[in-house]
Motif scaffolding. Structure first.
Motif, short mmCIF file in Angstrom:
data_model
loop_
_atom_site.label_atom_id
_atom_site.label_comp_id
_atom_site.label_asym_id
_atom_site.label_seq_id
_atom_site.Cartn_x
_atom_site.Cartn_y
_atom_site.Cartn_z
N GLN A 1 1.17 -1.51 -5.85
CA GLN A 1 0.67 -1.96 -4.45
C GLN A 1 1.79 -3.09 -4.05
O GLN A 1 2.75 -3.69 -5.04
N LYS B 1 -5.46 -2.77 1.75
CA LYS B 1 -6.09 -3.27 0.09
C LYS B 1 -6.95 -3.72 1.65
O LYS B 1 -8.27 -4.88 0.46
N GLY C 1 -1.82 -0.30 -1.07
CA GLY C 1 -1.72 0.23 -2.43
C GLY C 1 -1.25 1.88 -1.87
O GLY C 1 -1.17 2.61 -0.76
#
Length: 689
Positions: A66, A84, A71
């Motif tokens: 991430q 995310k 990510g």
């Protein structure tokens, strides 16, 4: 129940009611890929809960890394990016190499390091590929987002600063020595496993070596961060905890026989995983066993990594379980089943979140034998009773919470441009009234966007002026609280230097050096000149002039690259466009040769006989300045003759010797070197002269 209802009202009013808000995705934690469910799951390391799930295509064994807003599901044939906060798939790309990437989550990253291929990829929009001329060792990162890459074969230590587009390999390492990096506090250290010393990495090289106090093998593996000031070195089935300050002997931890992954440190404890038995072991800085846990069985080998929150995460290869090792060594097993969803989870047992609570289904009870029923006497009829109204439904249904102003947007950030800035944010809780837009304001202006917007570019700003942007959500009730961005200063685009001109390289095969010459770039860009970076076959050098001589093995062709490095207004060094050429490899040595011919007539030895002449012999490509032996041969019975003479500095010798008059006989010469090697000339038939 009263406390729970009050808490729910407070959460709703303050914008904290959404259990899967974007704030959660921006907090430290760990993502894992579950191949059976084709989804990524977010594990909150502080609570041990799965709080988010997103459907992302992938394969068994894929890793997840991430960055600040995205990510990445990383496999050998595909990298898939997801947001995310939005939990939407944003796109996919092809990996820089088919080998398994070593991922580093740090500020400005994440980075994917392909160690054998010598390639580093900083993931982002856009991603940046950086290639080194040869393999690299295991990287480490410091808190400022600098990635450090050891190249022990080339004798160089490279660093990639946050936002840099190319590595700088200016710190020399001992050539021919093996070793690895670790970070103690925020100080990078190099452990030399060839001479068993520990060195602090300084600006211009390695600091003075300190004795490790142990004999480390070249296969030793280091934890990338210290364990309460000690360096954890795993060598075979033993962990050495090396004190970096006092010089006391290392603490030795003997592990059970096994096949171990790690070590990985939280800063307080160190953990290893026995891949043969799927066993997790943790130890404190004194070498005492903190905990031992049998991991849930999954196909493939478990992975052990360290998150940015200083916790250790042990993933099953299929993504069905995660074990969290807290900073103090506490263990939490997190099963990955259905995980979180994109939307807020319904109340336990299902139902409308705003409606009455619905009881969760009870577990099935076993069929236990029941006691015999006791016969009861017949009931006496009672007069009708007037019951009060049924208020049970009213008691179960709490009052609906009225809509309020929206909550604050999550993760507001700004990126400067040329007289512009791009402001981005995550969704704000609507607090039961649909959002109508977002209001972005700054000193000197404001702008309103639609409810679905997550970013906006603000034009007309003044270059060189510092701005902070505030974003607030708007719904039917009003304007909610604002969240502020990081400060940014718009500036005209910085231009790097163009490529140096007239690049040429000359090889000195006798001294194993390459001398590189070039002319200054036609355009030095908008930065301040710092130096030229020279790379010859992976060996780095710097120069402030227009030439450099680099000592390097010259047996094969080498790639030579020169770039101009300038400094931008922020003080960061920027590498310009490269100029590239190649050197010639060392020419192959020629084999020794011997050439015989009938020379000038002579009256010596065979004077008066028909065909009396000298044999003329030339020997080439022999060892220089070496005594060699010439021997004449003939098909004439019992004939032989010999003479020795030295070669010159070029390995050449010629003689007029061996007077001979055997007209019609075949003649040849052999030359023998001091090591016994023999070389035969051509054969001629002797003439009458």
């Amino acid at each position: 129940m009263v406390v729970a209802c009050v808490a729910a009202v407070v959460a709703a009013v303050t914008g904290a009611a959404n259990p899967v808000s974007a704030v959660q995705f921006l907090m430290p934690g760990h993502w894992v890929y579950n191949s059976a469910l084709a989804s990524v799951f977010h594990v909150d390391g502080s609570t041990g809960n799965v709080d988010a799930r997103a459907g992302v295509p992938g394969s068994p064994g894929n890793q997840v890394f991430q960055g600040e807003t995205s990510g990445y599901v990383v496999g050998s044939d595909r990298i898939t990016e997801f947001g995310k906060s939005s939990l939407d798939v944003k796109g996919s790309s092809t990996p820089a190499s088919e080998e398994t990437a070593y991922g580093v989550e740090t500020a400005g990253g994440p980075y994917l390091v392909y160690r054998e291929a010598g390639k580093v990829v900083r993931m982002g929009d856009p991603s940046v590929l950086m290639e080194l001329d040869g393999p690299v060792g295991t990287p480490v990162a410091t808190r400022d987002g600098t990635l450090w890459l050891p190249r022990t074969e080339a004798g160089r230590l490279c660093q990639v600063r946050k936002d840099a587009r190319a590595p700088a390999c200016q710190v020399p390492l001992p050539r021919g020595h093996n070793g690895a990096l670790t970070v103690v506090g925020d100080e990078v250290m190099f452990v030399d496993t060839t001479d068993d010393t520990l060195h602090t990495v300084e600006r211009d090289g390695l600091g003075e070596g300190r004795d490790l106090g142990l004999d480390a093998s070249d296969d030793a593996v280091l934890a990338d961060t210290d364990v309460a000031g000690r360096i954890a070195i795993m060598d075979a089935n033993r962990i050495h905890l090396v004190d970096t300050e006092s010089g006391r002997a290392p603490i030795e931890v003997d592990l059970p026989d096994g096949d171990y992954a790690g070590p990985v440190s939280t800063g307080e404890v160190v953990a290893v995983v026995d891949r043969g038995t799927d066993t997790l072991l943790t130890y404190d800085s004194a070498g005492e066993l903190k905990d031992r846990k049998q991991l849930p069985a999954e196909k493939g080998d478990p992975r052990i990594t360290r998150g940015e929150d200083d916790r250790i995460y042990v993933d099953g290869d299929e993504g069905e379980h995660v074990v969290v090792v807290d900073q103090d060594g506490g263990l939490t097993e997190v099963p990955i089943e259905s995980g979180g969803d994109n939307d807020a989870a319904p109340p336990r047992g299902g139902g409308d979140p705003d409606g009455p609570p619905v009881a969760a289904p009870k577990p099935d009870r076993p069929n236990l034998p029941q006691p015999p029923r006791t016969e009861q006497p017949p009931r006496t009829e009672q007069p009708p009773r007037s019951d009060p109204p049924d208020t049970r439904r009213q008691q179960q249904t709490p009052p609906r919470v009225p809509p309020t102003q929206p909550g604050a947007p999550a993760g507001v950030s700004a990126t400067p441009g040329d007289a512009t800035a791009t402001v981005s944010w995550g969704p704000a809780p609507d607090n039961r009234s649909p959002l109508t837009g977002y209001r972005v304001s700054w000193a000197g202006g404001s702008r309103t966007t639609g409810p679905g917007a997550g970013s906006v570019t603000i034009p007309g700003l003044v270059n060189g002026t510092r701005y902070v942007f505030t974003v607030a959500a708007v719904n039917g009730v009003g304007v909610g609280p604002g969240s502020s961005s990081n400060p940014v200063t718009p500036a005209a685009p910085f231009l790097a230097a163009s490529a140096p001109r007239n690049l040429a390289a000359t090889t000195d095969f006798d001294n194993d050096t390459v001398t590189v010459n070039w002319a200054a770039p036609a355009d030095m860009g908008t930065g301040v000149f710092a130096h030229y970076a020279v790379n010859v076959g992976g060996v780095q050098a710097t120069a402030t002039g227009l030439s450099a001589t680099v000592t390097v093995g010259v047996d094969t062709e080498l790639t030579v690259t020169v770039t101009a490095v300038t400094t931008n207004p922020a003080g960061a060094q920027v590498v310009g466009a490269p100029a590239t050429t190649r050197t010639e490899g060392r020419p192959p040595a020629s084999d020794p040769t011997v050439v015989l011919s009938q020379g000038a007539p002579t009256d010596e030895y065979c004077g008066g006989q028909e065909g009396c002449s000298w044999m003329h012999v030339e020997a080439s490509n022999f060892p220089p300045n070496t005594m060699i032996r010439f021997e004449a041969h003939s098909t004439q019975e019992d004939y032989t003759n010999a003479h020795s003479t030295p070669t010159d500095e070029n390995g050449f010798a010629d003689i007029d010797r061996f007077a001979y008059a055997g007209v019609g006989y075949r003649v040849w010469v052999t030359v023998t070197t001091p090591d016994g090697a023999e070389y035969v000339s051509n054969t001629i038939t002797w003439g009458a002269g």
